[in-house]
Design a protein around this motif. Structure first.
Motif, short mmCIF file in Angstrom:
data_model
loop_
_atom_site.label_atom_id
_atom_site.label_comp_id
_atom_site.label_asym_id
_atom_site.label_seq_id
_atom_site.Cartn_x
_atom_site.Cartn_y
_atom_site.Cartn_z
N TRP A 198 0.36 7.36 -0.55
CA TRP A 198 -0.73 8.16 -1.12
C TRP A 198 -2.08 7.52 -0.81
N ARG A 199 -2.16 6.23 -0.99
CA ARG A 199 -3.43 5.54 -0.77
C ARG A 199 -3.85 5.63 0.70
N THR A 200 -2.88 5.42 1.60
CA THR A 200 -3.20 5.49 3.03
C THR A 200 -3.62 6.90 3.43
N LYS A 235 0.86 -1.19 0.00
CA LYS A 235 0.00 0.00 0.00
C LYS A 235 0.89 1.24 0.00
N THR A 256 -7.06 7.90 1.88
CA THR A 256 -8.15 7.17 2.52
C THR A 256 -8.49 7.76 3.88
#
Length: 749
Positions: A414-416, A411, A419
């Protein structure tokens, strides 16, 4: 009142007798309740029937509410979040596939649109109760695939709640319009977030303040009162009472008192739940079953084959190898309690045909009986498939799990970050909108009515506006500033210059959202030009960001929420009931941790781990022993096992199965002559020719040879004289002896 008591007595007596029979036959009690309902219904003319069906239906509605309340108590939002995407993918794919399959089968029979939609909802829900019971009876509950199935079943129960809301919306409009459904889903999500956040703030605080006053009696009253209160609120908001009960149960599940609430509420849930399932059986009409035998057979095959196929595919899509996926999919081939609840909803709304209810009940009964056979059939079916498919396909399918696990660990920051930012923005937006709505709905009319003049009207607007902005300021500040100093944000900022512009953009977007709330409040209460309103909004946002007081208040509220949310988890860590952190890492190596309770009559009780030779016999390792509120980690060989201990063992599925089978099977046999074990207190007068005369108590062997206990000697005073072991018995001594009747008789002789 006489009819009410007579009906209740008839229901409980018949249900009690039938469930005892089903318990003896090792069948699920749910089926026993359904059979009992059929026996007391007007369709069975040979015995007494229920007189007032309306009262029974009222009890059944209460039963549904308490059933879902108990389900909520076993539900945990944190547990769902920790599951990851795998169970979510499996649950969504299985529910969607089975629902579409049910609608298709209903269309093939020419049933109405509402019958088909509700049928799809019924067929999509596997039975948590029945599957858990089957795993327990077959000794499979500790195996890894069983835990995967239970995770998906938890998500299915949540989806069933959402489905009930959707089906109610469809039934009300009689037309499943897409925009209407999306609006209802959005409304449902907003209300869920609001209830959950507000509930986590208030309910644990209330229970913490009243903890010293809470006995079992007061706790059950308070818990059921909160359940009914949320049911009323849900009904007022346009949802079902059962949905509100589930929400309150899920809120209480995050409190320290959750385990105690489950224990005290269990008898109430069992009583009203039994009445609900009896009411299900009362609607079974033998004439309908005979006339609808072909749909019953087809629906049974649809569930068995559909779950075997789509269930296995769903678990494979979630990253499980073929063998595990088939064991999971075959285990879910039945329908149960939620099918009855959905069918009851359709009948209450008057949108499904009368024949559908008994048909679904019959299908549930058949699939329940077949559940153990489907679970056993998974392994042979896998071996058949393995022998028919090319070896290359089998290797690729079995490699899916490792691919899925490795992809989940990659992961990006950016995704963490995005989100978490999106989640916080959504939650604080819901809270801000709720505060603004409540202020404009209640406070603004109250302040305006304090003085009827037009001039005072503006003062009321100003006061309400300032108070509203003051109340929402902690939420708006948290919305704009949260995660701006997180490790992910700092890492992306320092990693590359090109990341800085998007990062600044994320801050600007949240500032604009916060400005929109301020803009709405000011615009609603005044007539200034839009440019001035925007400027005021911008100034207020800047003040909120740099205000230390608002910052402290925002942080304090967030800490209180996190503390309330983690209270049950913290209590579990302190009391030693939480499993170690390395548990999930073992799954990659085909071994895992499982809990085993030592029965009260276990032959292992009183023995040391060294004497039991668990590693040599079963290949398992005992990592911990939970005794009361204490955790004994890495117990040594001289550790003694006690009844009621919870043993945490590490091993493979087969090793843990054999270990659990031995633990449950190696029990002390029941005493066939328990009635003769009654202890008695008797007098014995020593005659001159008694063999005990001239001997001390120790030399007489009364305890060793006869199993009796001499508690004293009568010497004329009111109290017995405690006997000295060195005292020599003399003729005419009066001994008081305790022992079993047969042993005392042998002593006298």
């Amino acid at each position: 009142m006489d009819a009410l008591i007579r009906d209740l007595a008839l229901i409980l007596v018949v249900a009690g007798v039938v469930t005892l029979i089903f318990k003896r036959l090792r069948q699920p009690l749910v089926l026993g309740y359904i059979v009992a309902g059929f026996l007391v219904s007007p369709h069975m003319p040979y015995i007494a029937s229920v007189v007032d069906k309306e009262n029974v239906q009222t009890w059944a509605d209460i039963g549904v509410m308490f059933l879902l309340f108990s389900l909520g108590l076993d539900f945990s939002f944190k547990k769902i979040l920790k599951m990851g995407l795998s169970p979510v993918i499996a649950a969504l794919s299985i529910v969607f596939s089975m629902m579409m399959l049910g609608i298709f089968v209903g269309k093939a029979f020419g049933w109405t649109q509402m019958d088909c939609i509700f049928l799809g909802g019924m067929l999509a829900m596997s039975s948590t109760t029945i599957i858990y019971k089957a795993f327990d009876d077959m000794g499979l509950r500790q195996q890894r695939f069983a835990s995967l199935v239970m995770s998906v079943l938890i998500l299915e129960d949540v989806l069933a709640i959402v489905m009930m809301v959707m089906l109610s919306t469809i039934a009300m409009g009689q037309n499943p319009d897409g925009s209407q459904l999306l609006l209802q889903v959005g409304r449902l999500i907003v209300i869920l977030v609001l209830w959950f956040v507000v509930g986590i703030f208030l309910i644990p605080l209330f229970l913490r303040k009243t903890r010293s006053l809470m006995t079992d009696e007061t706790l059950v009253i308070v818990s059921l009162g909160l359940c009914c209160l949320m049911a009323v609120i849900a009904t007022s908001a346009g949802f079902s009472s059962a949905f509100g009960a589930f929400v309150m149960g899920s809120i209480l599940a995050e409190t320290i008192e959750a385990d105690k609430i489950i224990k005290v509420v269990e008898p109430v849930k069992n009583l009203f739940g039994a009445v609900f399932f009896v009411s299900v059986g009362m609607l079974v009409d033998p004439q309908v079953l005979l006339s609808q035998w072909f749909p019953i057979v087809c629906l049974t095959l649809t569930i068995l084959l559909g779950q075997a196929l789509f269930g296995s595919l769903g678990y494979m899509l979630s990253g499980q190898p073929l063998r595990t996926a088939m064991r999971c999919g075959f285990s879910m081939a039945q329908i149960g309690e939620f099918a009855f609840i959905i069918a009851s909803l359709g009948l209450t709304l008057g949108v499904i045909s009368d024949f559908l209810y008994p048909v679904v009940v019959a299908v549930s009964v058949v699939t329940t009986f077949l559940t153990p056979y489907m679970i056993r059939a998974a392994e042979p079916a896998y071996h058949v498939l393995e022998s028919r498919l090319p070896k290359k396909w089998i290797r690729r399918l079995n490699r899916l799990s490792s691919i899925q696990q490795s992809s989940e660990t990659e992961k990006s920051n950016w995704r963490t970050l995005l989100t978490q930012m999106g989640l916080y923005t959504f939650i604080y937006s819901v809270l801000s909108a709720t505060v603004i709505t409540l202020m404009f709905r209640f406070v603004l009319p109250f302040t305006r009515n304090l003085h009827p003049t037009w001039e005072f009207h503006w003062y009321a607007n100003a006061f309400t506006g300032l108070l509203t902005l003051l109340l929402v300021s902690p939420f708006l500040r948290a919305m704009t500033m949260k995660k701006n100093h997180s490790p992910e944000f700092k890492a992306l900022w320092m990693e590359r210059r090109i990341n800085r512009l998007p990062l600044v953009f994320t801050i600007l977007v949240r500032i604009v959202i916060a400005m929109a709330f301020v803009f709405y409040v000011v615009n609603y209460l005044s007539r200034f030009r839009n440019a001035l309103i925007v400027c005021i909004a911008l100034v207020l946002i800047i003040v909120m960001i740099f205000s230390r007081g608002i910052k402290r208040r925002s942080i304090r509220l967030e800490r209180m929420f996190i503390e309330n949310l983690r209270s049950r988890e913290i209590a579990a860590q302190v009391s030693g009931r939480k499993k170690p952190l390395f548990e999930d890492r073992l799954l990659d190596r085909d071994i895992h941790i499982s809990d085993f309770d030592v029965p009260e009559d276990s032959r292992w009780a009183g023995q040391t781990l060294y004497k039991l030779h668990l590693r040599e016999r079963f290949g398992v390792h005992v990592s911990s022993i939970l005794r009361g509120h204490h955790r004994i980690n890495i117990p040594g060989g001289q550790m003694v096992i006690f009844p009621g201990d919870r043993i945490q063992a590490i091993g493979s599925d087969e090793q843990l199965r054999l270990f659990g089978q031995a633990l449950r099977g190696e029990l002390i046999d029941d005493d066939p002559e328990i009635e003769k074990r009654e202890m008695q207190l008797r007098q014995i007068v020593l005659s001159p020719d008694s063999p005990f005369v001239g001997k001390t108590l120790r030399e007489s062997g009364i305890r060793e040879r006869f199993g009796c206990l001499v508690v004293g000697v009568e010497e004329g005073q009111q109290d017995l004289t405690a006997i000295d072991p060195t005292r020599v018995f003399e003729p005419a001594d009066i001994l008081w002896v305790v022992g079993e009747a047969e042993q005392i008789r042998g002593l006298k002789e």
